[in-house]
Design a protein around this motif. Structure first.
Motif, short mmCIF file in Angstrom:
data_model
loop_
_atom_site.label_atom_id
_atom_site.label_comp_id
_atom_site.label_asym_id
_atom_site.label_seq_id
_atom_site.Cartn_x
_atom_site.Cartn_y
_atom_site.Cartn_z
N HIS A 60 1.17 -1.19 0.06
CA HIS A 60 0.10 -0.02 -0.02
C HIS A 60 0.81 1.79 -0.10
O HIS A 60 1.25 1.25 0.95
CB HIS A 60 -0.61 0.29 1.56
N VAL A 61 0.86 2.09 -0.56
CA VAL A 61 1.53 3.49 -1.21
C VAL A 61 0.32 4.92 -0.81
O VAL A 61 -1.02 4.35 -0.95
CB VAL A 61 2.23 3.67 -2.51
N TYR A 62 0.62 5.89 -0.59
CA TYR A 62 0.30 7.17 -0.33
C TYR A 62 0.77 7.62 -1.88
O TYR A 62 2.53 8.13 -1.51
CB TYR A 62 0.71 7.90 0.71
N ALA A 63 0.49 8.51 -2.88
CA ALA A 63 1.11 9.75 -3.15
C ALA A 63 0.60 11.11 -2.57
O ALA A 63 0.02 10.84 -1.61
CB ALA A 63 -0.07 9.29 -4.66
N VAL A 64 1.82 12.09 -2.57
CA VAL A 64 2.68 13.11 -1.47
C VAL A 64 1.97 13.78 -2.94
O VAL A 64 3.06 14.27 -3.44
CB VAL A 64 2.47 12.60 -0.81
N ILE A 65 1.17 14.93 -2.71
CA ILE A 65 1.06 15.87 -3.90
C ILE A 65 1.55 17.35 -3.35
O ILE A 65 0.70 18.13 -2.32
CB ILE A 65 -0.41 15.71 -3.89
N GLU A 66 2.47 18.68 -3.79
CA GLU A 66 2.30 19.25 -3.29
C GLU A 66 1.65 19.89 -4.01
O GLU A 66 1.12 20.51 -4.53
CB GLU A 66 4.54 20.36 -3.49
N THR A 67 0.95 21.18 -2.60
CA THR A 67 -0.27 22.60 -3.14
C THR A 67 0.03 23.16 -2.08
O THR A 67 -0.80 23.41 -0.97
CB THR A 67 -1.02 21.34 -3.06
N PRO A 68 0.97 24.20 -2.72
CA PRO A 68 1.30 25.18 -1.59
C PRO A 68 0.42 25.83 -1.55
O PRO A 68 0.48 26.33 0.45
CB PRO A 68 2.86 25.44 -1.99
N ASP A 69 -0.63 26.22 -1.76
CA ASP A 69 -1.38 27.44 -1.39
C ASP A 69 -2.60 26.38 -0.63
O ASP A 69 -4.02 27.71 -0.08
CB ASP A 69 -2.25 28.04 -2.74
N HIS A 79 -6.93 10.49 9.73
CA HIS A 79 -5.47 10.38 10.21
C HIS A 79 -4.54 8.69 9.96
O HIS A 79 -5.64 7.89 9.40
CB HIS A 79 -5.37 9.47 11.90
N ASN A 80 -3.61 9.24 9.96
CA ASN A 80 -3.07 7.25 9.21
C ASN A 80 -2.01 6.42 10.27
O ASN A 80 -1.63 7.40 11.41
CB ASN A 80 -1.75 8.15 7.87
N GLY A 81 -1.94 5.57 10.44
CA GLY A 81 -1.43 4.87 11.23
C GLY A 81 -0.26 4.43 11.22
O GLY A 81 0.44 3.79 10.43
N ILE A 82 0.52 4.46 11.58
CA ILE A 82 2.11 3.49 11.91
C ILE A 82 2.57 2.83 13.09
O ILE A 82 2.22 3.60 15.08
CB ILE A 82 3.23 4.62 12.35
N ASP A 83 3.12 1.55 13.06
CA ASP A 83 2.89 0.87 13.44
C ASP A 83 3.90 0.73 14.26
O ASP A 83 5.57 0.62 13.86
CB ASP A 83 2.61 -0.68 13.39
N GLU A 132 -1.46 9.28 13.59
CA GLU A 132 -1.60 7.83 15.23
C GLU A 132 -0.08 6.65 15.05
O GLU A 132 -0.12 6.00 14.73
CB GLU A 132 -2.59 6.88 14.48
N ILE A 133 0.47 7.13 16.45
CA ILE A 133 1.81 6.15 16.50
C ILE A 133 1.23 5.06 17.07
O ILE A 133 0.76 5.31 17.82
CB ILE A 133 2.75 7.30 16.49
#
Length: 179
Positions: A60-69, A79-83, A132-133
């Motif tokens: 599973h991946v996330y695309a991370v897109i820069e949207t500076p404005d 939220h997203n979880g990090i185990d 969420e850690i």
């Protein structure tokens, strides 16, 4: 009022194999990459001048897109979880996040708590995204599917019983955060 859902008897329209990706926004791709690699420990590849792709421990991946404005913030419940491996690692991570929050632009940090089968805390990153850690039981949230706690089709529970079993509010989130 919360309700009990029913499992569909219709076959799915799509023949899906897995959830492959999601999308996150960032304001500064350089700072975000540094945070993802140095703090969250994510694997990062840059796909375009304004786009990263990130993953950790699976397909599973996330695309991370820069949207500076964009000054929108992710709602905490999205939220997203990090185990992590143990409750002690969660506590150690929380202490470390307090120490580095200014360096990495961490906006908010909650206290660790035991809730919904996990021990965790939340942090809001430099882009307004929530993480969420947590320490989960072996095999993550599989226990939610295997434990027999699924309320699907239950008609013997009152609304109060449903709320008391599974609808615990995240009261700790607003009282224990700081900027």
């Amino acid at each position: 009022m919360p309700g009990i859902t029913q499992r569909s008897t219709k076959p799915p329209i799509l023949k899906s194999t897995f959830i492959s990706h999601g999308t996150l926004e960032c304001r500064d791709i350089f700072a975000t990459r540094r945070f993802y690699e140095e703090v969250l420990g994510l694997e990062v590849a840059q796909q375009a001048s304004l786009a990263l792709i990130v993953r950790l421990g699976g397909h599973h991946v996330y695309a991370v897109i820069e949207t500076p404005d964009n000054d929108q913030e992710m709602p905490l419940l999205n939220h997203n979880g990090i185990d992590l491996g143990t409750r002690e690692e969660v506590d150690e991570a929380h202490v470390k996040m307090q120490e580095i929050k200014d360096e990495y632009g961490i906006r908010k940090l909650t206290s660790p708590v035991l809730q919904h089968g996990t021990y965790s805390f939340y942090l809001q990153d430099l882009d307004g995204n929530w993480w969420e850690i947590c320490y989960l039981p072996k095999n993550g949230f599989d226990f939610r599917f295997d434990s027999g706690v699924d309320l699907t089709g239950r008609e013997d529970l009152s609304a109060a019983e449903i709320r008391s079993r599974l609808q615990r509010p995240l009261e700790h989130v607003t009282d224990r955060t700081y900027d």
